[in-house]
Motif scaffolding. Structure first.
Motif, mmCIF file in Angstrom:
data_model
loop_
_atom_site.group_PDB
_atom_site.id
_atom_site.type_symbol
_atom_site.label_atom_id
_atom_site.label_comp_id
_atom_site.label_asym_id
_atom_site.label_seq_id
_atom_site.Cartn_x
_atom_site.Cartn_y
_atom_site.Cartn_z
ATOM 1 N N ASP A 154 1.043 -1.209 0.033
ATOM 2 C CA ASP A 154 0.106 -0.104 -0.017
ATOM 3 C C ASP A 154 1.020 1.378 -0.088
ATOM 4 O OD1 ASP A 154 -2.822 1.245 0.670
ATOM 5 O OD2 ASP A 154 -1.371 2.033 2.009
ATOM 6 N N PRO A 155 0.580 2.393 -0.727
ATOM 7 C CA PRO A 155 1.364 3.554 -0.655
ATOM 8 C C PRO A 155 1.785 3.954 0.660
ATOM 9 C CG PRO A 155 -0.548 3.785 -2.259
ATOM 10 C CD PRO A 155 -0.675 2.670 -1.419
ATOM 11 N N ARG A 156 0.915 4.115 1.852
ATOM 12 C CA ARG A 156 1.402 4.362 3.068
ATOM 13 C C ARG A 156 2.362 3.555 3.707
ATOM 14 N NH1 ARG A 156 -1.004 7.603 7.172
ATOM 15 N NH2 ARG A 156 -1.444 8.943 5.521
ATOM 16 N N LEU A 157 1.757 2.047 3.794
ATOM 17 C CA LEU A 157 2.945 1.324 4.028
ATOM 18 C C LEU A 157 4.292 1.329 3.617
ATOM 19 C CD1 LEU A 157 0.020 0.375 5.309
ATOM 20 C CD2 LEU A 157 0.984 -1.961 5.166
ATOM 21 N N THR A 158 4.308 1.364 2.191
ATOM 22 C CA THR A 158 5.459 1.298 1.405
ATOM 23 C C THR A 158 6.295 2.419 1.641
ATOM 24 O OG1 THR A 158 4.354 -0.136 -0.428
ATOM 25 C CG2 THR A 158 6.506 1.115 -1.003
ATOM 26 N N LEU B 182 12.503 14.797 6.036
ATOM 27 C CA LEU B 182 11.509 15.494 5.945
ATOM 28 C C LEU B 182 10.500 15.522 4.701
ATOM 29 C CD1 LEU B 182 10.017 17.163 8.349
ATOM 30 C CD2 LEU B 182 10.947 19.107 7.292
ATOM 31 N N PRO B 183 11.110 15.567 3.263
ATOM 32 C CA PRO B 183 10.328 15.407 2.185
ATOM 33 C C PRO B 183 9.786 13.839 2.200
ATOM 34 C CG PRO B 183 12.497 16.287 1.720
ATOM 35 C CD PRO B 183 12.390 16.091 3.250
ATOM 36 N N ASN B 184 10.686 12.822 2.799
ATOM 37 C CA ASN B 184 9.786 11.570 2.838
ATOM 38 C C ASN B 184 8.604 11.559 3.855
ATOM 39 O OD1 ASN B 184 9.666 8.588 2.983
ATOM 40 N ND2 ASN B 184 11.415 8.613 2.030
ATOM 41 N N VAL B 185 8.565 12.278 4.883
ATOM 42 C CA VAL B 185 7.401 12.322 5.895
ATOM 43 C C VAL B 185 6.463 12.763 5.070
ATOM 44 C CG1 VAL B 185 6.496 13.538 7.966
ATOM 45 C CG2 VAL B 185 8.810 12.338 8.006
ATOM 46 N N LEU B 186 6.606 13.990 4.246
ATOM 47 C CA LEU B 186 5.529 14.640 3.552
ATOM 48 C C LEU B 186 4.904 13.501 2.641
ATOM 49 C CD1 LEU B 186 3.858 16.860 2.576
ATOM 50 C CD2 LEU B 186 5.872 17.533 0.997
ATOM 51 N N LEU B 187 5.781 12.916 1.926
ATOM 52 C CA LEU B 187 5.373 11.684 1.048
ATOM 53 C C LEU B 187 4.278 10.619 1.676
ATOM 54 C CD1 LEU B 187 5.464 10.406 -1.623
ATOM 55 C CD2 LEU B 187 7.520 9.231 -0.856
ATOM 56 N N VAL B 188 4.816 10.288 3.117
ATOM 57 C CA VAL B 188 3.964 9.134 3.820
ATOM 58 C C VAL B 188 2.723 9.899 4.312
ATOM 59 C CG1 VAL B 188 3.802 8.011 5.952
ATOM 60 C CG2 VAL B 188 6.077 8.138 4.753
ATOM 61 N N ASN B 189 2.722 11.222 4.852
ATOM 62 C CA ASN B 189 1.420 11.871 5.165
ATOM 63 C C ASN B 189 0.501 12.109 4.003
ATOM 64 O OD1 ASN B 189 0.189 14.799 5.797
ATOM 65 N ND2 ASN B 189 0.443 13.499 7.517
ATOM 66 N N ARG B 190 0.974 12.469 2.926
ATOM 67 C CA ARG B 190 -0.038 12.537 1.707
ATOM 68 C C ARG B 190 -0.258 11.427 0.824
ATOM 69 N NH1 ARG B 190 -2.719 16.835 3.430
ATOM 70 N NH2 ARG B 190 -1.304 18.553 4.066
ATOM 71 N N SER B 191 0.348 10.281 1.219
ATOM 72 C CA SER B 191 0.194 9.000 0.127
ATOM 73 C C SER B 191 -1.235 8.594 0.132
ATOM 74 C CB SER B 191 1.009 7.991 0.760
ATOM 75 O OG SER B 191 0.822 7.578 2.106
ATOM 76 N N GLU C 277 -3.796 10.506 0.146
ATOM 77 C CA GLU C 277 -4.594 11.542 -0.890
ATOM 78 C C GLU C 277 -4.102 11.348 -2.183
ATOM 79 O OE1 GLU C 277 -4.406 15.348 1.007
ATOM 80 O OE2 GLU C 277 -4.865 14.781 2.824
ATOM 81 N N TRP C 278 -2.875 11.067 -2.506
ATOM 82 C CA TRP C 278 -2.189 11.212 -3.749
ATOM 83 C C TRP C 278 -2.512 9.997 -4.592
ATOM 84 C CZ3 TRP C 278 3.143 13.661 -2.143
ATOM 85 C CH2 TRP C 278 3.037 15.160 -1.928
ATOM 86 N N TRP C 279 -2.631 8.689 -3.865
ATOM 87 C CA TRP C 279 -2.709 7.329 -4.429
ATOM 88 C C TRP C 279 -3.932 6.666 -3.952
ATOM 89 C CZ3 TRP C 279 2.395 8.815 -2.953
ATOM 90 C CH2 TRP C 279 3.142 9.142 -3.878
ATOM 91 N N ARG C 280 -4.365 5.747 -4.570
ATOM 92 C CA ARG C 280 -5.418 5.071 -4.117
ATOM 93 C C ARG C 280 -4.824 4.052 -2.925
ATOM 94 N NH1 ARG C 280 -8.712 2.161 -9.081
ATOM 95 N NH2 ARG C 280 -10.188 1.584 -7.080
ATOM 96 N N SER C 281 -5.482 4.035 -1.742
ATOM 97 C CA SER C 281 -4.840 3.538 -0.643
ATOM 98 C C SER C 281 -5.754 2.787 0.295
ATOM 99 C CB SER C 281 -4.324 4.399 0.287
ATOM 100 O OG SER C 281 -3.716 3.860 1.551
ATOM 101 N N LEU C 282 -5.428 1.450 0.937
ATOM 102 C CA LEU C 282 -6.389 0.815 1.648
ATOM 103 C C LEU C 282 -6.349 1.474 3.081
ATOM 104 C CD1 LEU C 282 -5.151 -2.809 1.322
ATOM 105 C CD2 LEU C 282 -7.158 -1.771 0.474
ATOM 106 N N HIS C 283 -5.269 2.317 3.297
ATOM 107 C CA HIS C 283 -5.283 3.017 4.689
ATOM 108 C C HIS C 283 -6.322 4.072 4.721
ATOM 109 C CE1 HIS C 283 -3.368 5.226 7.906
ATOM 110 N NE2 HIS C 283 -2.684 4.259 8.243
ATOM 111 N N GLN C 284 -6.876 4.143 6.101
ATOM 112 C CA GLN C 284 -8.001 5.122 6.080
ATOM 113 C C GLN C 284 -7.247 6.572 6.110
ATOM 114 O OE1 GLN C 284 -8.815 4.043 10.248
ATOM 115 N NE2 GLN C 284 -8.848 5.983 11.003
#
Length: 254
Positions: free
Chosen positions: A131-135, A172-181, A183-190
């Motif tokens: 999943d985008p958030r997990l990955t 920090l840019p990676n944290v932004l990627l995790v935080n917005r993943s 919204e930016w991709w289809r994800s199972l994560h709530q």
């Protein structure tokens, strides 16, 4: 446990006023507060609060998972700030802050992955999904391990600080990627539960979640205080050992 360092002759240009041990009266008080807060959080999360209408008892993981994530983000923010100060001011103090925070961030990011996997096993029926958030969180954890590994590639303190600081700027840019993943991709994560215009949680559940975040902040402060003190003492001992070795070589040459 409190580690004490014997008083020796200061090393010119290296020794500055700093801690003489890893513990103090203030740190012990802070540790007691953190321990009491963690105990109360466990009671609130697993006893006092009720299950969610949709998620059932699995919602209780939320009271641990979210604070752990916030704690990791706080430490990463400190590492990034410290990395900027190292590259800008060549600050030894900020180098120790950054490295100490990075170790704690790696711990809490690992806990984030673990609690997230438990959530996935109970909610999705699987321990892991690409999943985008997990990955992206796994990538963040690997980047933190890379930061810590870079600090062990050389004994030169200046080179070590600069190299690790460059890696620290990528966190920090990676944290932004995790935080917005989500919204930016289809994800199972709530999606967000608390940090949104219309929070989907209220009452005792809301209090428990906010209290958990506050508890995580206190725990981070206590861990960072001890880890920084230990790093400072290690740095002093390393510098003194180098000076003693150089003095011994000069004596042999003389």
């Amino acid at each position: 446990m409190t580690v004490q360092v014997a008083h020796t002759t200061p090393v010119p240009g290296r020794d500055r006023e700093g801690p003489e041990g890893t513990g103090s009266a203030g740190s012990r008080v802070l540790g007691a507060i953190a321990l009491a807060a963690v105990a109360l959080l466990v009671v609130l999360a697993f006893v006092a609060t009720e299950g969610d209408v949709e998620l059932g008892d699995t919602v209780r993981l939320l009271y641990l998972h979210v604070p752990v994530v916030i704690a990791a983000y706080l430490c990463i923010l400190l590492t990034t700030i410290g990395s900027v100060m190292v590259l800008w001011k060549r600050s030894q103090w900020w180098d120790l802050v950054a490295s100490s925070a990075a170790e704690i961030a790696a711990l809490f990011t690992a806990l984030t992955l673990f609690t997230g996997s438990v959530w996935g096993a109970t909610t999705w029926g699987t321990w892991w999904e690409w999943d985008p958030r997990l990955t992206s969180t796994a990538m963040l954890f690997l980047l933190l391990l890379g930061y810590l590994a870079v600090r062990r590639t050389t004994l030169d303190q200046g080179a070590r600080a600069r190299r690790s600081a460059i890696v620290g700027l990528l966190l920090l840019p990676n944290v932004l990627l995790v935080n917005r993943s989500v919204e930016w991709w289809r994800s199972l994560h709530q999606g967000p539960t608390l940090f949104r215009p219309d929070p989907t949680i209220e009452g005792l559940q809301l209090f428990t979640l906010v209290f958990g975040i506050a508890t995580a902040a206190v725990l981070v402060a206590w861990l960072l205080l001890h880890r920084f003190r230990l790093a400072w003492l290690q740095d002093r001992l390393e510098a003194r050992g180098l000076e003693d070795a150089l003095a011994a070589r000069r004596a042999e040459a003389g």
